[in-house]
Design an enzyme around this catalytic site. Structure first.
Site, short mmCIF file in Angstrom:
data_model
loop_
_atom_site.label_atom_id
_atom_site.label_comp_id
_atom_site.label_asym_id
_atom_site.label_seq_id
_atom_site.Cartn_x
_atom_site.Cartn_y
_atom_site.Cartn_z
N SER A 76 -25.03 -32.19 -1.02
CA SER A 76 -23.73 -32.35 -0.40
C SER A 76 -22.97 -33.51 -1.04
O SER A 76 -22.81 -33.55 -2.24
CB SER A 76 -23.94 -32.55 1.10
OG SER A 76 -22.75 -32.32 1.80
N ASP A 198 -21.61 -20.68 2.94
CA ASP A 198 -21.72 -22.09 3.29
C ASP A 198 -20.35 -22.54 3.78
O ASP A 198 -19.38 -22.53 3.03
CB ASP A 198 -22.15 -22.89 2.05
CG ASP A 198 -22.31 -24.39 2.34
OD1 ASP A 198 -21.84 -24.85 3.40
OD2 ASP A 198 -22.90 -25.08 1.49
N HIS A 226 -25.71 -24.87 4.83
CA HIS A 226 -25.40 -25.92 3.87
C HIS A 226 -26.68 -26.60 3.36
O HIS A 226 -26.61 -27.50 2.55
CB HIS A 226 -24.48 -26.95 4.57
CG HIS A 226 -23.90 -27.96 3.65
ND1 HIS A 226 -23.27 -27.64 2.47
CD2 HIS A 226 -23.85 -29.31 3.74
CE1 HIS A 226 -22.86 -28.76 1.87
NE2 HIS A 226 -23.20 -29.78 2.61
#
Lengths: 251, 397
Positions: A76, A198, A226
């Site tokens: 991320s 996602d 995610h």
């Protein structure tokens, strides 16, 4: 291999994936400042007002442990801070694995990140509602309660919990960042691991990242959400092995 | 299943009417009826989030038919974007890691554009092989609770803002520049800096090359102490307009405090500075406060002037006054007991450490203030138990 967790969690999230590489690599995981077991006193709102501070911290760990040929695995937002670190000091890094990366979350003149500024404000409000549980009474529980021995229980208490003010600022810094200019600067082989669905980093954003980095390839995982390293650890490991194995002299 | 046996003594069914009501409710609310009509929403999803089944309560709340939901839609699709982000960054990973989440606040977006604030509990069902098989979600309408929480949050933010504003009125934001005198000051409230405390200082001009410097400590903490602190500072300012002598100002302040409804007392140092030649002449009055440290170049720091009685306590208290001269290279240090009484366990920072630090730094105001506050903070591992205020004055040269 250096594993760096993203916004909202801590290094525990690597426990299904990192051990698979322990035979051939030295494994380093860390908690970002403000997350997990990091020293609360290390948090400074003035320092952590951009992703550069987090990238600096990654470089700090790399230098302190004197790591070379680092395969950086970032999830991320830390896919981007890891990338910034690799651009700043390329000699230390051998490869990048970016899981669910997004160089910019907010839509912008011809670019689609998937979110508007108003959406980010809404996330901040959501954080406010959910950190109501972060009361002084909760602190001892979060710090570790001897009466709760099971790993699962321990994680419920500590994982994904962050001081509300830190979470707020980290969310703002994360979701308002723009790292698009750094992508073409990457000089090392890069793997983009992308879930087919996602809500945070859509497929087209992953594709954008893979296209913008000179030596990058994207693997689309048959997973949703995610966090493929949690929801589809075997596929994640396989894709990473494949990528690392294809590189001659991989460290 | 003792509950199913109405004759069981443990079940308080004594009359025919009660027995009939018991059986009626028991039959009516079989598990299927309970599932569908429970006063909370139920849904089950695949580990990936695709909705498998829902109860009637949930469908009513989200204003959708079963056909729109099952097999097509994910639970996250029903959420506002902010809640989706929260789900992706927090709830999703936590559910996979810990197997359950509780009391998570989310917003559901309904087809008519309205939002339903909900609290969500969810658990992950695993197969015998440990693989995730389904996610069970219970949804509670939290409209009232969330609006109340929002009000609380707003009230808290307003209160903190007010406290910050008040705190700003209690200390001068910056010390004014004084020709021929170097002035450094620091104020650190106890704890994490959000409370208002009782320490104060003030520096203000009363004439050409004439200044008043005061530093003090109102006993206690919190708003009541802050009100008295404010009273003390403004009273000193007012008294200094007409009264030149620090001891007379302190006597009048003592009078004011005794007639004020508060039973709080205070300690203070009051200096009146007059520029004379290459230095300053300083009249010093003290009311129950630690004596200022005088630092002269080449000699050890030493306390000067007499202590004097507490302010606001004794009737007919008298205050002494003494005068020192600060020449080039000399300095005067005022501090509150947050310095000397800074605690680590049973140990106090103490006057000896203060004198040692002052001696090490010498008569340099800014360095003195910085070094002292840093030393006391470090002594207490970064968290002050009591307010700290320090003012240092030095004549350059």
């Amino acid at each position: 291999m250096l594993f760096v967790h993203g916004f909202g969690c801590d290094q525990h999230m690597w426990r299904l994936v990192a051990p698979a590489f322990a035979d051939e690599h030295r494994i380093v995981t860390l908690d970002l400042v403000g997350a997990g077991g990091s020293d609360p006193a290390a948090w400074d709102p003035r320092r952590y007002d951009s992703l550069d501070a987090y990238a600096d911290d990654i470089l700090g760990v790399v230098r302190e442990l004197d790591l070379h040929d680092v395969v950086l695995v970032g999830h991320s937002v830390s896919a981007m801070t890891g990338l910034l670190a690799a651009v700043a000091e390329p000699s230390r890094f051998a490869a990048l694995v970016l899981i669910g990366p997004s160089p910019r979350y907010i839509d912008d003149d011809g670019y689609r990140g998937g979110f508007s500024a108003a959406d980010i404000e809404e996330l901040l409000a959501s954080l406010d509602s959910n950190y109501l549980g972060w009361s002084t009474a909760m602190a001892p529980v979060i710090m570790g309660n001897a009466e709760r021995p099971a790993l699962g229980e321990e994680l419920t208490a500590s994982f994904c919990r962050m001081d509300p003010e830190i979470a707020r600022q980290f969310a703002r810094v994360t979701f308002l960042s723009d790292c698009r200019d750094a992508l073409p600067e990457v000089r090392i082989p890069t793997l983009v691991l992308q879930c087919r669905e996602d809500v945070i980093a859509p497929v087209e954003v992953g594709q954008y990242v893979a296209d913008a980095i000179p030596d990058a390839r994207m693997v689309l995982l048959d997973a949703t959400g995610h966090c493929p390293h949690l929801s589809a650890p075997d596929d994640t490991i396989a894709a990473m092995r494949d990528f690392l194995g294809s590189r001659v002299g991989a460290a | 299943m003792s509950l199913a046996d109405p004759a069981d003594d443990a079940v308080a069914v004594h009359t025919d009417r009660a027995r009939a009501a018991f059986l009626d409710a028991l039959v009516l609310d079989d598990p299927v009826a309970l599932y569908d009509s429970a006063p909370c929403g139920f849904l089950t999803t695949t580990p990936d989030g695709v909705i498998v089944k829902t109860n009637a309560t949930f469908r009513t709340w989200v204003q959708r038919e079963a056909a729109d939901l099952v097999g097509e839609t994910s639970f996250v699709d029903l959420l506002t974007v902010g809640s989706r982000l929260y789900y992706g960054t927090h709830l999703g990973p936590l559910l996979l890691m810990a197997g359950r989440v509780q009391e998570v606040a989310l917003d559901i977006l309904r087809p008519d554009g309205t939002r339903l604030p909900v609290l969500v509990n969810a658990s992950l069902a695993r197969g015998d092989d440990g693989r995730p098989r389904a996610v069970r979600i219970a949804v509670f309408d939290a409209t009232e609770r969330r609006s109340y929480e929002r009000e609380l949050l707003e009230a808290k933010q307003r209160a903190e803002e007010l406290a910050r504003t008040l705190q700003h009125t209690l200390i001068p934001p910056t010390v004014p520049a004084i020709a021929g005198l170097e002035v450094a000051a620091a104020y650190h409230p106890a704890g994490h800096g959000t409370d208002v405390g009782g320490d104060f200082y003030d520096v203000f001009e009363v004439g050409d090359d004439e200044w008043v410097v005061t530093l003090g400590d109102v006993c206690g903490k919190g708003y009541e102490a802050a009100i008295v602190t404010s009273l003390v500072r403004h009273t000193i300012r007012a008294l200094c307009v007409t009264e030149r002598s620090p001891s007379a100002v302190l006597a009048a302040l003592d009078e004011v405090l005794q007639h004020h409804e508060t039973d709080r007392f205070c300690t203070a140092v009051l200096l009146r500075l007059r520029r004379e030649g290459d230095g300053w002449s300083i009249d010093i009055g003290i009311g129950g406060h630690p004596r200022p440290l005088l630092l002269r170049r080449g000699s050890a720091p030493e306390p000067c002037a007499g202590r004097g009685p507490l302010l606001g306590v004794l009737h007919d208290a008298t205050f002494e006054e003494s005068t020192v001269r600060l020449g080039p290279g000399d300095a005067l240090l005022l501090y509150t007991d947050g310095i000397t009484e800074g605690r680590r366990g049973d140990e106090m920072y103490g006057e000896d450490r203060l004198l040692a630090t002052a001696a090490r730094i010498g008569p340099r105001p800014h360095e003195l203030v910085d070094a002292l506050t840093a030393a006391v903070l470090e002594f207490q591992d970064g968290t002050l138990r009591d307010d700290v205020a320090v003012v240092a004055l030095g004549v350059p040269g």
